[in-house]
Design a protein around this motif. Structure first.
Motif, short mmCIF file in Angstrom:
data_model
loop_
_atom_site.label_atom_id
_atom_site.label_comp_id
_atom_site.label_asym_id
_atom_site.label_seq_id
_atom_site.Cartn_x
_atom_site.Cartn_y
_atom_site.Cartn_z
N LEU A 112 -12.91 -7.54 2.24
CA LEU A 112 -12.57 -6.92 3.23
C LEU A 112 -10.90 -6.67 3.02
CD1 LEU A 112 -12.85 -5.62 6.15
CD2 LEU A 112 -12.50 -8.04 7.06
N ALA A 113 -10.15 -7.76 2.82
CA ALA A 113 -8.79 -7.79 2.14
C ALA A 113 -8.57 -6.61 1.57
CB ALA A 113 -8.37 -9.09 1.72
N MET A 114 -9.24 -6.42 0.35
CA MET A 114 -9.11 -5.26 -0.62
C MET A 114 -9.35 -3.88 0.29
SD MET A 114 -8.60 -3.71 -3.62
CE MET A 114 -8.85 -2.17 -3.72
N ALA A 115 -10.34 -3.86 1.06
CA ALA A 115 -10.50 -2.60 1.87
C ALA A 115 -9.45 -2.07 2.75
CB ALA A 115 -11.81 -2.57 2.46
N VAL A 116 -8.82 -3.28 3.30
CA VAL A 116 -7.80 -3.03 4.33
C VAL A 116 -6.46 -2.77 3.74
CG1 VAL A 116 -6.35 -4.42 5.92
CG2 VAL A 116 -8.76 -4.60 6.20
N LEU A 117 -6.33 -3.32 2.43
CA LEU A 117 -4.98 -2.86 1.66
C LEU A 117 -5.14 -1.56 1.02
CD1 LEU A 117 -2.60 -4.12 0.31
CD2 LEU A 117 -3.75 -5.14 -1.44
N SER A 118 -6.35 -1.22 0.49
CA SER A 118 -6.33 -0.02 -0.26
C SER A 118 -6.53 1.41 0.73
CB SER A 118 -7.40 -0.03 -1.12
OG SER A 118 -8.75 -0.14 -0.65
N GLY A 119 -7.05 1.03 1.88
CA GLY A 119 -7.41 2.33 2.87
C GLY A 119 -5.98 2.83 3.25
N PRO A 120 -4.88 2.19 3.72
CA PRO A 120 -3.87 2.95 4.13
C PRO A 120 -3.05 3.65 2.92
CG PRO A 120 -3.84 0.53 5.11
CD PRO A 120 -4.74 0.75 4.29
N LEU A 121 -3.13 3.00 1.81
CA LEU A 121 -2.72 3.66 0.60
C LEU A 121 -3.30 5.08 0.16
CD1 LEU A 121 -2.03 0.52 -1.36
CD2 LEU A 121 -0.71 1.80 0.28
N TYR A 122 -4.73 5.07 0.39
CA TYR A 122 -5.51 6.10 0.04
C TYR A 122 -5.28 7.35 1.21
CZ TYR A 122 -7.94 5.06 -4.35
OH TYR A 122 -7.99 4.80 -5.47
N PHE A 123 -5.25 6.81 2.49
CA PHE A 123 -4.92 7.79 3.77
C PHE A 123 -3.80 8.28 3.38
CE2 PHE A 123 -3.12 8.53 7.79
CZ PHE A 123 -4.24 9.15 8.27
N SER A 124 -2.56 7.83 3.04
CA SER A 124 -1.31 8.71 2.74
C SER A 124 -1.57 9.37 1.66
CB SER A 124 -0.34 7.66 2.73
OG SER A 124 -0.14 6.80 1.74
N LEU A 125 -2.20 8.78 0.48
CA LEU A 125 -2.19 9.80 -0.80
C LEU A 125 -2.98 10.99 -0.68
CD1 LEU A 125 -1.71 9.86 -3.89
CD2 LEU A 125 -3.96 8.88 -4.03
N LEU A 126 -4.24 10.76 0.20
CA LEU A 126 -5.22 12.08 0.12
C LEU A 126 -5.32 12.63 1.44
CD1 LEU A 126 -8.15 10.04 -1.20
CD2 LEU A 126 -6.75 11.60 -2.40
N ILE A 127 -5.23 12.09 2.84
CA ILE A 127 -5.10 12.74 3.76
C ILE A 127 -3.96 13.34 4.31
CG2 ILE A 127 -6.21 12.33 6.13
CD1 ILE A 127 -8.21 11.99 4.18
N THR A 128 -2.80 12.37 4.67
CA THR A 128 -1.74 12.98 4.85
C THR A 128 -0.85 13.58 4.12
OG1 THR A 128 -0.59 10.94 4.76
CG2 THR A 128 -1.49 11.26 6.92
N GLN A 129 -0.87 13.21 2.83
CA GLN A 129 -0.28 13.55 1.66
C GLN A 129 1.20 13.28 1.66
OE1 GLN A 129 -1.52 16.86 -0.27
NE2 GLN A 129 -3.71 16.54 -0.14
N GLU A 130 1.64 12.28 2.61
CA GLU A 130 2.92 12.08 2.82
C GLU A 130 3.28 11.02 1.76
OE1 GLU A 130 3.56 10.22 6.43
OE2 GLU A 130 2.82 12.17 7.65
N PRO A 131 4.60 11.06 1.35
CA PRO A 131 4.68 10.03 0.11
C PRO A 131 4.74 8.66 0.51
CG PRO A 131 6.69 11.59 0.50
CD PRO A 131 5.70 11.94 1.67
N THR A 132 4.01 7.88 -0.28
CA THR A 132 3.76 6.42 -0.33
C THR A 132 5.07 5.73 -0.62
OG1 THR A 132 1.56 7.06 -0.26
CG2 THR A 132 2.01 4.75 -0.39
N THR A 133 5.86 5.29 0.27
CA THR A 133 7.05 4.45 -0.03
C THR A 133 6.89 3.20 -0.22
OG1 THR A 133 7.51 3.95 2.07
CG2 THR A 133 8.58 6.21 1.29
N HIS A 134 7.87 2.49 -0.97
CA HIS A 134 7.66 0.91 -1.16
C HIS A 134 7.89 0.38 0.35
CE1 HIS A 134 8.91 0.95 -5.77
NE2 HIS A 134 7.97 1.71 -5.45
N ASP A 135 8.71 0.91 1.29
CA ASP A 135 8.71 0.43 2.59
C ASP A 135 7.33 0.18 3.15
OD1 ASP A 135 10.40 -0.51 5.11
OD2 ASP A 135 9.64 1.34 5.77
N TYR A 136 6.57 1.49 2.92
CA TYR A 136 5.38 1.58 3.72
C TYR A 136 4.32 0.39 2.93
CZ TYR A 136 0.75 3.81 4.78
OH TYR A 136 -0.57 3.80 5.52
N VAL A 137 4.50 0.28 1.78
CA VAL A 137 3.77 -0.78 1.01
C VAL A 137 3.86 -2.20 1.67
CG1 VAL A 137 3.08 -1.97 -1.18
CG2 VAL A 137 3.35 0.58 -0.97
#
Length: 193
Positions: free
Chosen positions: A153-178
């Motif tokens: 679950l931790a893996m899913a919670v961690l990767s979900g927001p990263l894929y959301f920004s990469l694929l859905i919003t296509q906003e830059p994924t910054t180090h601050d966001y990480v």
């Protein structure tokens, strides 16, 4: 009787996969065709189709066999620092050309081609998820993460927001966001005393 030459076959494979990547970068994945790859690589279409039954599988192989990124986790004893370092490397890789647009195109193709989806999962997504869970498990065994926390679950919670920004919003994924994603995740995983 002809004998096969593994070195010649490997060289031909490299020429074909490099041609596919170059064409995908120039014109975009949607305009990539087996015919264009064959012409660029100087081989017949049948040579390509014999190895890759679809454009999607050729593209998968091309992208994942070219200088596969080193996204292994360090283990410095500080799981948060280790995750941060590895995820920064991943978002820097996937957020910029050439990998970013090509990886998004590969994910899109995987939605329509089960063989591409299976190959992508087997060769890239699952190995990365397994590395993350293994690093989290080591931290859990060292008492840095709550023993009862579900690491998948931790893996899913961690990767979900990263894929959301990469694929859905296509906003830059910054180090601050990480950092914010990691902070939120670790707030729920800290050991309870």
């Amino acid at each position: 009787m002809t004998t096969s030459h593994p070195q010649r076959g490997a060289a031909r494979t490299r020429v074909i996969t490099q041609a596919a990547l170059a064409l995908a970068q120039e014109a975009g994945y949607a305009k990539l065709s087996i015919e264009a790859v064959a012409a660029r690589a100087g081989v017949g279409k049948h040579t390509i189709y014999r190895r890759w039954p679809s454009k999607g599988l050729l593209f998968l192989d091309s992208l994942l066999s070219q200088n596969e990124p080193d996204l292994d986790y360090p283990d410095t004893g500080d799981v948060l620092a280790d995750l941060r370092r590895q995820i920064y490397a991943a978002v820097d890789l996937l957020g910029n050309p050439p990998w970013g647009p090509l990886y998004r195109a590969l994910i899109a193709e995987a939605q329509h081609d089960p063989a591409v989806a299976a190959g992508l999962n087997e060769r890239f997504i699952r190995p990365q998820a397994d590395k993350t869970v293994a690093r989290l498990k080591a931290a859990q065994e060292q008492g840095q993460i709550s023993r009862g926390f579900d690491l998948n679950l931790a893996m899913a919670v961690l990767s979900g927001p990263l894929y959301f920004s990469l694929l859905i919003t296509q906003e830059p994924t910054t180090h601050d966001y990480v950092d914010r994603v990691l902070e939120a995740l670790f707030a729920g995983m800290e050991p309870r005393h």
